[in-house]
Design a protein around this motif. Structure first.
Motif, PDB file in Angstrom:
ATOM      1  N   ARG A 136       0.898   2.124 -11.787  1.00 41.40           N
ATOM      2  CA  ARG A 136       0.977   3.133 -12.635  1.00 41.40           C
ATOM      3  C   ARG A 136       0.162   2.550 -13.885  1.00 41.40           C
ATOM      4  O   ARG A 136      -0.536   3.247 -14.537  1.00 41.40           O
ATOM      5  CB  ARG A 136       2.538   3.063 -13.100  1.00 41.40           C
ATOM      6  CG  ARG A 136       2.563   3.991 -14.340  1.00 41.40           C
ATOM      7  CD  ARG A 136       3.825   4.705 -14.884  1.00 41.40           C
ATOM      8  NE  ARG A 136       5.126   4.470 -14.175  1.00 41.40           N
ATOM      9  CZ  ARG A 136       5.768   5.371 -14.052  1.00 41.40           C
ATOM     10  NH1 ARG A 136       5.585   6.554 -14.192  1.00 41.40           N
ATOM     11  NH2 ARG A 136       7.306   5.025 -13.399  1.00 41.40           N
ATOM     12  N   ILE A 176       4.281  -0.953 -10.175  1.00 42.98           N
ATOM     13  CA  ILE A 176       4.245  -0.948 -11.485  1.00 42.98           C
ATOM     14  C   ILE A 176       2.749  -1.035 -11.902  1.00 42.98           C
ATOM     15  O   ILE A 176       2.204  -0.315 -12.704  1.00 42.98           O
ATOM     16  CB  ILE A 176       5.046  -2.048 -12.290  1.00 42.98           C
ATOM     17  CG1 ILE A 176       6.420  -1.731 -12.055  1.00 42.98           C
ATOM     18  CG2 ILE A 176       4.590  -2.365 -13.633  1.00 42.98           C
ATOM     19  CD1 ILE A 176       7.449  -2.680 -12.433  1.00 42.98           C
ATOM     20  N   VAL A 184       0.887  -1.134  -0.034  1.00 40.52           N
ATOM     21  CA  VAL A 184      -0.009  -0.095  -0.126  1.00 40.52           C
ATOM     22  C   VAL A 184       0.843   1.177  -0.055  1.00 40.52           C
ATOM     23  O   VAL A 184       0.598   2.124  -0.846  1.00 40.52           O
ATOM     24  CB  VAL A 184      -1.078   0.011   1.267  1.00 40.52           C
ATOM     25  CG1 VAL A 184      -1.795   1.079   1.073  1.00 40.52           C
ATOM     26  CG2 VAL A 184      -1.840  -1.290   1.151  1.00 40.52           C
ATOM     27  N   ALA A 185       1.843   1.159   0.907  1.00 37.02           N
ATOM     28  CA  ALA A 185       2.762   2.425   0.844  1.00 37.02           C
ATOM     29  C   ALA A 185       3.486   2.557  -0.680  1.00 37.02           C
ATOM     30  O   ALA A 185       3.353   3.729  -1.012  1.00 37.02           O
ATOM     31  CB  ALA A 185       3.983   2.262   2.192  1.00 37.02           C
ATOM     32  N   HIS A 215       3.578  -4.283  -7.221  1.00 39.44           N
ATOM     33  CA  HIS A 215       2.473  -3.399  -6.766  1.00 39.44           C
ATOM     34  C   HIS A 215       2.709  -1.981  -7.562  1.00 39.44           C
ATOM     35  O   HIS A 215       1.718  -1.212  -7.884  1.00 39.44           O
ATOM     36  CB  HIS A 215       2.294  -3.346  -5.401  1.00 39.44           C
ATOM     37  CG  HIS A 215       1.760  -4.807  -4.955  1.00 39.44           C
ATOM     38  ND1 HIS A 215       0.303  -4.665  -4.978  1.00 39.44           N
ATOM     39  CD2 HIS A 215       2.131  -5.767  -4.417  1.00 39.44           C
ATOM     40  CE1 HIS A 215      -0.188  -5.708  -4.607  1.00 39.44           C
ATOM     41  NE2 HIS A 215       1.075  -6.664  -4.108  1.00 39.44           N
ATOM     42  N   ARG A 232       2.188   1.706  -3.671  1.00 38.59           N
ATOM     43  CA  ARG A 232       1.206   2.292  -4.555  1.00 38.59           C
ATOM     44  C   ARG A 232       0.900   3.860  -4.246  1.00 38.59           C
ATOM     45  O   ARG A 232       0.707   4.189  -5.220  1.00 38.59           O
ATOM     46  CB  ARG A 232      -0.177   1.321  -4.477  1.00 38.59           C
ATOM     47  CG  ARG A 232       0.158  -0.043  -4.738  1.00 38.59           C
ATOM     48  CD  ARG A 232      -1.086  -1.115  -4.706  1.00 38.59           C
ATOM     49  NE  ARG A 232      -1.590  -0.743  -5.848  1.00 38.59           N
ATOM     50  CZ  ARG A 232      -1.920  -1.684  -6.736  1.00 38.59           C
ATOM     51  NH1 ARG A 232      -1.363  -3.115  -6.616  1.00 38.59           N
ATOM     52  NH2 ARG A 232      -2.755  -1.640  -7.952  1.00 38.59           N
ATOM     53  N   TYR A 233       0.656   4.111  -3.283  1.00 37.08           N
ATOM     54  CA  TYR A 233       0.238   5.580  -2.863  1.00 37.08           C
ATOM     55  C   TYR A 233       1.425   6.615  -3.535  1.00 37.08           C
ATOM     56  O   TYR A 233       1.291   7.574  -3.850  1.00 37.08           O
ATOM     57  CB  TYR A 233       0.077   5.861  -1.335  1.00 37.08           C
ATOM     58  CG  TYR A 233      -1.278   5.731  -0.956  1.00 37.08           C
ATOM     59  CD1 TYR A 233      -2.151   6.900  -1.175  1.00 37.08           C
ATOM     60  CD2 TYR A 233      -1.905   4.380  -0.505  1.00 37.08           C
ATOM     61  CE1 TYR A 233      -3.486   6.646  -0.790  1.00 37.08           C
ATOM     62  CE2 TYR A 233      -3.327   4.479  -0.323  1.00 37.08           C
ATOM     63  CZ  TYR A 233      -4.183   5.416  -0.556  1.00 37.08           C
ATOM     64  OH  TYR A 233      -5.332   5.355  -0.179  1.00 37.08           O
ATOM     65  N   VAL A 234       2.495   6.083  -2.966  1.00 37.02           N
ATOM     66  CA  VAL A 234       3.840   7.000  -3.342  1.00 37.02           C
ATOM     67  C   VAL A 234       3.930   6.928  -5.000  1.00 37.02           C
ATOM     68  O   VAL A 234       4.188   8.072  -5.674  1.00 37.02           O
ATOM     69  CB  VAL A 234       5.111   6.547  -2.719  1.00 37.02           C
ATOM     70  CG1 VAL A 234       6.342   6.933  -3.427  1.00 37.02           C
ATOM     71  CG2 VAL A 234       5.184   6.790  -1.340  1.00 37.02           C
ATOM     72  N   MET A 235       3.777   5.723  -5.479  1.00 37.66           N
ATOM     73  CA  MET A 235       3.694   5.722  -7.062  1.00 37.66           C
ATOM     74  C   MET A 235       2.647   6.813  -7.717  1.00 37.66           C
ATOM     75  O   MET A 235       3.090   7.333  -8.582  1.00 37.66           O
ATOM     76  CB  MET A 235       3.419   4.062  -7.625  1.00 37.66           C
ATOM     77  CG  MET A 235       3.936   4.199  -8.919  1.00 37.66           C
ATOM     78  SD  MET A 235       5.667   4.503  -9.557  1.00 37.66           S
ATOM     79  CE  MET A 235       5.588   3.756 -11.137  1.00 37.66           C
ATOM     80  N   SER A 236       1.333   6.482  -7.132  1.00 32.78           N
ATOM     81  CA  SER A 236       0.310   7.330  -7.366  1.00 32.78           C
ATOM     82  C   SER A 236       0.536   8.888  -7.545  1.00 32.78           C
ATOM     83  O   SER A 236       0.406   9.707  -8.248  1.00 32.78           O
ATOM     84  CB  SER A 236      -0.890   7.111  -6.763  1.00 32.78           C
ATOM     85  OG  SER A 236      -1.791   8.172  -6.629  1.00 32.78           O
TER      86      SER A 236
END
Lengths: 265, 265, 265, 265
Positions: free
Chosen positions: C235, C232, C75-76, C230, C78-82
């Protein structure tokens, strides 16, 4: 033992036994006379701000202080705090969420700089701005500084910051430019997109002479108080390990029951 | 679609369309009335500082603003900027270097809290402090807040901060406690160890009611201006990839010419 | 130009024009002969693994490869990628969530090392283990290696790893020790706590001679494939900015309508 | 309690009580049958590699395992370990140094993809490649995949990896393409620039169907063993706080003795 040239050269500060200077000022003067906001301005700009600049600069930082769960930083910080129990790790995760989609003041500023050219913001024509916006739209790109996922009818921080600018008489040629651009954005897109606070203060920081990296740094450093508050609240709430609830996940796309056969050739 | 309780609960801020509050204050009031320093204080403490507290708090943040290459943060930030060319990555690396050996105000504060007990700082006896210091020494541990690798005869930031505290009449029971502790440290160790600035402001932040995590956050956030300035200077200097000079490395301990034989059993 | 000693000394690798060695082996041999798992073992242990060690080591890494949303890292990341759209930032956020509550193999190993003493794992008495567990319970502390928020009736990864250990005949004195400890944990707590996979492979890595830091590194590096997958996927799903849904937040604790009065004295 | 749709959807893995699947395979099969390298391939590609692909993939990861002080990651990791004493922070700093100038396999791959078009690597003309290289040169940009600051006469890792590719008969149309490009780069630049290992394996991973993000992830994850080894060695060497020697810094550019006058207007 070898002879070597210096590895680093710097114009920021000098530190020796009992002596520290920042941008040439004795640290004693900075501590006695500067707020945190002024210290940041000084380090990034190598000069002290005027009174008006400092007033607007502090207001910009306050705009960034926290935006709750309406951004990516707070959640990233909380998850990492929950797993690691290490405060710097949580702060780092929060700030690492800044980039293409979070903290876009510097992207707005880069757009204005590209439009502006050497003749300054007043010389930009409406036609040039319209062509630029149509170009972004044509490539399906977002227009930095405009639109907001929550504040669709007006960003309250942008309004409050505008009042500070007016109140202290800060002259803002780039603010005037982005207001002209705002009208064009609405006309070209046919949508009532707001000017968000990042977009507005990106323009204001150009007025103060900041470059793109420095503007991005102001945006991120301004947001650190909220990131820290969320990390600390996460620890204080005492939950050992944050995991999204099972119902929050859709596993529809995971393939089913694949067989671990002989390796494919 | 499932029914679920809230994933997060918060007391920090509330964000909805056109409306933001921080610790219950309208964001418009914070932007109009608070410096960056006050916004940080408010988010960490859930209350506004007094005038004296704010003056001392801003001075504490200025103390942290930059310390050149005499810490781990600037170098980490510069190497990461050189490799990644991504500003948030460089900022994150700089702040991640805070911990056991960098940014020790919160460790000093924890030591004072452990000594203090429920009766407050005035009730701590010299005997208790001496026993604590002897205990640390016996286990070969550092004494947080004392000693400095560069400022061996006095930390200029600590002196300047002390002048601010005196100048605005800020009452500091924990500052008095750490001064008493300082005398004991010198007597027990037989060394003229300085009280460093982290140690001193760790005590001052206890006076303002900050806990250990919040003190650590102040220390780190205060240092972000310098971390950012170094990252940006690294990019501006235009070197593509920073690598330590070959002569800076000793390879004496690398084994020589091992043979990649059959696998050991 | 100054004369200086080396800044760094290392026993890990040597790099010069056209020549690289890792732990004394020519890089050509490593590339020709080592899997990624063996390269990691070699760098952390300064020796090549035996065939049995390598088989178990690769299985340990596979155990860590991904655990979906049942940890903090995905989750961490994914949020940072987003927010950032920068892959290294997302990877860093994922691994920064490892610590006290995520990735506890090294904490289990430290507990076993403290129990073990110089006479080896066979010499540990049941009484010593029971006293240790009662001590943790008395202080309200978690017992590293035991219990799991999802796999309450058995961790499938631990079972599968145990089968690999048995299948290749890997002798595990520390595995035997943690099985004895498991029985004591169940008796003392009166709860059917599982031995989780982190706890089990923490013991196995002790058998191979790894220290606490190296065990933690194996745990984290083993988890990088899932963190990357996660980030990738986040994105690729194309959502511009991930924000928790408004209903996921409870604002009950945010104070209401505080007035920005004159500053408190 | 509210009704909400899922926050996340995933095709990577599914985790429930006593059951884990990765890309549809039971975790038991992965643990029993996959090396760490295969687990990474599976998670990034959603399929198992062929025998040849796996051999080359493991060799690529070994190429990345460590490159000593001849990159930015090891130094960043060591400084952060020295300051923080927190292993995940040091690992994060090391990987955050990857980006524009460190770990450029994905940039090479993006260049090849842009050249390639829908007709595949064989259809690229020499003229198109030459035009591309001349374009980069004209804008003063680096050519990803070519040149190395240390290995100026040949990158030993590229040679060793090439031997693995040949040895197992892995067919590499993109490897052939980058060899053609290499000849053009030398002709256009008039310099004997090497094809570095990142450039070569960027091409190989295109052959296996990896996209840009996945290639970057392989590059970074492959480097984690060395980053970890350096962080751990830094702790083991026992130095409390790494600071560059005073002589390593040039302060020539810091301004001197500025006076903290009245604020500028």
């Amino acid at each position: 033992m070898t002879e070597r040239p210096a590895d680093f050269s710097t114009a920021i500060s000098a530190v020796g036994p009992g002596r520290v200077t920042l941008r040439g000022y004795a640290i004693e003067d900075v501590i006695a006379g500067a707020s945190a906001g002024e210290a940041l301005f000084l380090l990034l700009s190598a000069r002290r701000p005027t009174r008006q600049e400092l007033r607007v600069f502090e207001a910009i930082l306050a705009c960034c202080a926290d935006h709750g769960f309406a951004n990516t930083a707070a959640v990233a910080s909380r998850y990492v705090m929950s797993g690691s129990a290490h405060l710097p790790a949580a702060l780092a995760a929060g700030l690492l969420s800044f980039g293409q989609n979070t903290g876009t003041a510097h992207l707005t500023a880069e757009m204005l700089l590209a439009l502006r050219g050497p003749d300054g913001p007043e010389a930009v024509t409406d036609a040039a701005m319209e062509a630029h916006i149509r170009g972004l739209r044509g490539r399906g790109l977002a227009i930095p500084g405009f639109g907001h996922p929550v504040h669709r009818a007006g960003d309250p921080r942008e309004h409050a910051l505008r009042a500070v600018v007016a109140g202290c008489g800060f002259a803002s040629p780039h603010g005037a430019l982005i207001d002209r651009l705002h009208a064009i954005v609405r006309r070209v897109t046919g949508r009532d997109l707001v000017l968000n606070v990042d977009g507005f203060f990106g323009a204001l920081l150009l007025d103060m002479g900041f470059g793109s990296d420095a503007i991005f740094a102001v945006n991120i450093i301004g947001a650190m108080p909220g990131i820290a508050a969320h990390a600390i609240e996460e620890r204080e709430q005492g939950r050992r390990l944050r995991i999204p609830p099972h119902d929050a996940i859709s596993y529809d796309d995971v393939p089913h029951d694949r067989t671990w056969d002989a390796r494919p050739e």
